[in-house]
Design a protein around this motif. Structure first.
Motif, mmCIF file in Angstrom:
data_model
loop_
_atom_site.group_PDB
_atom_site.id
_atom_site.type_symbol
_atom_site.label_atom_id
_atom_site.label_comp_id
_atom_site.label_asym_id
_atom_site.label_seq_id
_atom_site.Cartn_x
_atom_site.Cartn_y
_atom_site.Cartn_z
ATOM 1 N N THR A 45 -5.523 14.502 -2.269
ATOM 2 C CA THR A 45 -5.130 15.863 -2.604
ATOM 3 C C THR A 45 -6.348 16.713 -2.950
ATOM 4 O O THR A 45 -7.422 16.202 -3.270
ATOM 5 N N ARG A 46 -6.132 18.018 -2.884
ATOM 6 C CA ARG A 46 -7.242 18.929 -3.135
ATOM 7 C C ARG A 46 -7.720 18.845 -4.577
ATOM 8 O O ARG A 46 -8.929 18.936 -4.847
ATOM 9 N N ARG A 47 -6.822 18.662 -5.540
ATOM 10 C CA ARG A 47 -7.223 18.573 -6.942
ATOM 11 C C ARG A 47 -8.095 17.345 -7.179
ATOM 12 O O ARG A 47 -9.091 17.405 -7.905
ATOM 13 N N MET A 101 0.826 -1.199 0.000
ATOM 14 C CA MET A 101 0.000 0.000 0.000
ATOM 15 C C MET A 101 0.867 1.259 0.000
ATOM 16 O O MET A 101 0.574 2.237 -0.714
ATOM 17 N N GLY A 102 1.950 1.257 0.772
ATOM 18 C CA GLY A 102 2.824 2.424 0.807
ATOM 19 C C GLY A 102 3.452 2.713 -0.544
ATOM 20 O O GLY A 102 3.531 3.872 -0.971
ATOM 21 N N ALA A 103 3.888 1.667 -1.237
ATOM 22 C CA ALA A 103 4.480 1.858 -2.565
ATOM 23 C C ALA A 103 3.451 2.357 -3.560
ATOM 24 O O ALA A 103 3.754 3.187 -4.428
ATOM 25 N N PHE A 104 2.221 1.869 -3.462
ATOM 26 C CA PHE A 104 1.171 2.303 -4.382
ATOM 27 C C PHE A 104 0.818 3.769 -4.148
ATOM 28 O O PHE A 104 0.649 4.536 -5.106
ATOM 29 N N LEU A 105 0.709 4.184 -2.905
ATOM 30 C CA LEU A 105 0.369 5.578 -2.608
ATOM 31 C C LEU A 105 1.461 6.525 -3.075
ATOM 32 O O LEU A 105 1.180 7.633 -3.541
ATOM 33 N N HIS A 106 2.706 6.099 -2.945
ATOM 34 C CA HIS A 106 3.829 6.966 -3.302
ATOM 35 C C HIS A 106 3.987 7.098 -4.811
ATOM 36 O O HIS A 106 4.685 8.006 -5.289
ATOM 37 N N LYS A 107 3.346 6.230 -5.598
ATOM 38 C CA LYS A 107 3.420 6.322 -7.055
ATOM 39 C C LYS A 107 2.598 7.478 -7.600
ATOM 40 O O LYS A 107 2.863 7.958 -8.701
ATOM 41 N N TYR A 108 1.584 7.920 -6.859
ATOM 42 C CA TYR A 108 0.643 8.913 -7.377
ATOM 43 C C TYR A 108 0.565 10.101 -6.409
ATOM 44 O O TYR A 108 -0.409 10.265 -5.669
ATOM 45 N N PRO A 109 1.588 10.956 -6.413
ATOM 46 C CA PRO A 109 1.575 12.114 -5.495
ATOM 47 C C PRO A 109 0.528 13.157 -5.867
ATOM 48 O O PRO A 109 0.180 13.990 -5.031
ATOM 49 N N HIS A 110 0.019 13.140 -7.113
ATOM 50 C CA HIS A 110 -1.032 14.082 -7.485
ATOM 51 C C HIS A 110 -2.398 13.643 -6.972
ATOM 52 O O HIS A 110 -3.365 14.405 -7.066
ATOM 53 N N VAL A 111 -2.489 12.433 -6.467
ATOM 54 C CA VAL A 111 -3.760 11.902 -5.955
ATOM 55 C C VAL A 111 -3.720 11.748 -4.433
ATOM 56 O O VAL A 111 -4.675 12.119 -3.745
ATOM 57 N N PHE A 112 -2.627 11.199 -3.913
ATOM 58 C CA PHE A 112 -2.488 10.967 -2.473
ATOM 59 C C PHE A 112 -1.411 11.889 -1.904
ATOM 60 O O PHE A 112 -0.326 12.021 -2.485
ATOM 61 N N LEU A 122 -12.244 17.140 -8.215
ATOM 62 C CA LEU A 122 -12.792 16.386 -9.340
ATOM 63 C C LEU A 122 -13.869 15.405 -8.885
ATOM 64 O O LEU A 122 -14.882 15.213 -9.581
ATOM 65 N N ILE A 123 -13.673 14.778 -7.730
ATOM 66 C CA ILE A 123 -14.691 13.865 -7.201
ATOM 67 C C ILE A 123 -15.969 14.624 -6.866
ATOM 68 O O ILE A 123 -17.090 14.170 -7.173
ATOM 69 N N ASP A 124 -15.822 15.806 -6.259
ATOM 70 C CA ASP A 124 -16.997 16.631 -5.956
ATOM 71 C C ASP A 124 -17.667 17.130 -7.232
ATOM 72 O O ASP A 124 -18.899 17.232 -7.287
ATOM 73 N N GLU A 125 -16.861 17.429 -8.241
ATOM 74 C CA GLU A 125 -17.439 17.884 -9.507
ATOM 75 C C GLU A 125 -18.267 16.791 -10.168
ATOM 76 O O GLU A 125 -19.347 17.061 -10.726
ATOM 77 N N GLU A 126 -17.795 15.556 -10.094
ATOM 78 C CA GLU A 126 -18.570 14.456 -10.664
ATOM 79 C C GLU A 126 -19.886 14.278 -9.915
ATOM 80 O O GLU A 126 -20.934 14.026 -10.540
ATOM 81 N N GLU A 127 -19.870 14.406 -8.606
ATOM 82 C CA GLU A 127 -21.106 14.286 -7.837
ATOM 83 C C GLU A 127 -22.098 15.393 -8.183
ATOM 84 O O GLU A 127 -23.307 15.146 -8.274
ATOM 85 N N ARG A 135 -11.877 11.594 -17.188
ATOM 86 C CA ARG A 135 -10.650 11.701 -17.974
ATOM 87 C C ARG A 135 -9.644 12.621 -17.274
ATOM 88 O O ARG A 135 -8.446 12.385 -17.321
ATOM 89 N N LYS A 136 -10.139 13.668 -16.617
ATOM 90 C CA LYS A 136 -9.240 14.534 -15.845
ATOM 91 C C LYS A 136 -8.627 13.777 -14.668
ATOM 92 O O LYS A 136 -7.467 14.001 -14.311
ATOM 93 N N MET A 137 -9.409 12.897 -14.057
ATOM 94 C CA MET A 137 -8.855 12.058 -12.991
ATOM 95 C C MET A 137 -7.745 11.162 -13.534
ATOM 96 O O MET A 137 -6.711 10.967 -12.878
ATOM 97 N N LEU A 138 -7.972 10.614 -14.732
ATOM 98 C CA LEU A 138 -6.940 9.777 -15.338
ATOM 99 C C LEU A 138 -5.682 10.587 -15.650
ATOM 100 O O LEU A 138 -4.569 10.066 -15.583
#
Length: 446
Positions: free
Chosen positions: A119-121, A92-103, A125-130, A359-362
């Motif tokens: 992360t705030r970005r 889990m630690g390695a997976f989280l560290h791969k995506y600093p723009h998400v976690f 995006l999650i709130d925008e989808e909702e 797509r922005k999340m991707l």
């Protein structure tokens, strides 16, 4: 004499009219697994499935984090217990560290163990989808009504809708926010079956009818050629065997019971019944995929609609028989079917607002560890988390691309109520610096 007797025996045993020596040629049976292994692959759609699988994993982690009522951040040590739940094959630690723009990883200011938050970005995006899902509530109601109109008795299992909730763009509480709210359109039977109250004939038009009308007007084709045809877009490198064009032409002209026609289901034993029955199933699957947000579904989840839609054929074998209409990708843990006409070079042709947000999340996920300088805190930026104010200033300590927040003020009672936070620090692996290739998404350059 002995030679003549042996010769006669050979003539009798190997004669052309001897039933015991004849070997009849049998046509080899082509199974669904054989078709799946020998199909022409689409590398762009396969790569898209890999990226979408990462996005689903991250959204599952966010859902588990949001269920924690004690704060917006969770210790990495606790998150390591979710590895089997979300289906990770790495730590889990390695997976989280791969995506600093998400976690966002940071040490707890008091207990000093590693914690994580979205992360705030990514949160925006999650709130925008909702918000988009709430604004398109009327369109979602129409999608459910069209699904019910395709069913045999006007009913569907709520569990089947729940399995494809995200693909249809439905909210998580769609049972209460849509099915119960619109009681004039839907009726819940035993809380697990939803029934359509009244049919709306204005919705009884399949998406393929738009394509047929366009072909009829633009290409000046006859009604006989277009009234029952489906668009076929074969992948690059597809080998057309001898006689395939003629079979496809006859199949395109074959009449069938269309998805929204409420007539008696055609019998298999009638003239052309098997082909017409399979073509009806193709029409239903085509319309079901057209109603989804990203024009794709997992093949296993289609089996939950077989009984309600009166489909008695093997769904996977039927999809593989028509490579110009459907494409099955085997990337990931499940097989995913795409509607070929809806995609071009790995991108959706007719984009919708929910697809644009995803797509922005991707894009954030595919950035990986690049452009991490944009994640640095400003010198006087502050953020309050449940009474804890984190601030970075000139004395902030940096660790690579990470800025370690410094505690400005805190409440001991709030810290004691965080729970599940251990004093031990959770180590994690270094980030992979490999550049991932972005397929037909925005911000491709690093």
């Amino acid at each position: 004499m002995i030679f003549l007797k042996s010769l006669r025996c050979n003539e009798i045993s190997f004669g052309p009219f001897n039933s015991f020596s004849q070997r009849r040629w049998k046509k080899p049976v082509v199974s669904a697994q054989t078709r799946l292994e020998t199909r022409t692959r689409d590398s762009k759609l396969d790569k898209l499935v890999t990226h979408i699988h990462k996005l689903k994993t991250i959204l599952n982690i966010h859902q588990l984090m949001s269920q924690r009522k004690r704060g917006p951040f969770v210790s990495v040590q606790l998150m390591s217990r979710w590895r089997n739940i979300v289906g990770l094959n790495v730590g889990m630690g390695a997976f989280l560290h791969k995506y600093p723009h998400v976690f966002e990883l940071f040490p707890h200011p008091i207990r000093r163990n590693l914690c994580c938050k979205i992360t705030r970005r990514m949160r925006d995006l999650i709130d925008e989808e909702e918000k988009i899902v709430k604004n398109y509530e009327h369109e979602l109601v129409q999608r459910i009504k069209k699904l019910l109109m395709m069913s045999k008795n006007g009913t569907l299992h709520v569990h089947a809708l729940r399995l494809i909730r995200r693909e249809l763009g439905l909210p998580q509480d769609f049972r209460d926010s849509i099915l119960r709210k619109y009681s004039k359109d839907f009726r819940l039977v035993d809380l697990e079956i939803v029934e359509l109250v009244d049919r709306d004939e204005s919705l009884a038009a399949a998406e393929v009818e738009k394509w047929r009308e366009k072909e009829y007007i633009d290409k000046w084709l006859s009604k006989f050629e277009t009234s029952n045809a489906f668009p076929n877009n074969f992948p690059t490198g597809f080998k057309i065997e001898r006689g395939y064009r003629e079979k496809l032409k006859n199949w395109q002209r074959l009449p069938y019971l269309k998805p929204y026609e409420s007539k008696e289901v055609v019998r298999v034993r009638t003239c052309g019944g098997i082909e017409r029955f399979e073509k009806r199933a193709v029409g239903i699957m085509h319309e079901l995929l057209s109603l989804t947000v990203e024009k794709m579904l997992e093949v296993e989840r289609l089996a939950h609609f077989r009984k309600d839609f009166a489909i008695e054929v093997n769904v996977r074998e039927m999809l593989l028989k028509h490579p110009g209409i459907f494409y099955i990708s085997t990337k990931g843990s499940a097989q995913t079917v795409f509607l070929r006409e809806a995609y071009s070079k790995g991108c959706l042709v007719m984009a919708n607002p929910i697809y644009v947000v995803r797509r922005k999340m991707l894009d954030l996920i595919l950035l990986g560890c690049r452009n991490t300088r944009s994640l640095e805190y400003s010198e006087e930026s502050k953020e309050e988390i449940n009474g804890l104010v984190f601030r970075t200033n000139g004395g902030g300590r940096r660790d690579g691309d990470w800025v370690i927040p410094i505690l400005d003020s805190y409440d001991q009672n709030v810290l004691d109520n965080q729970g599940e936070i251990n004093d031990s620090k959770q180590p994690f692996d270094g980030c992979e610096s490999g550049r991932s290739q972005i397929v037909c998404f925005e911000d491709e350059s690093s």
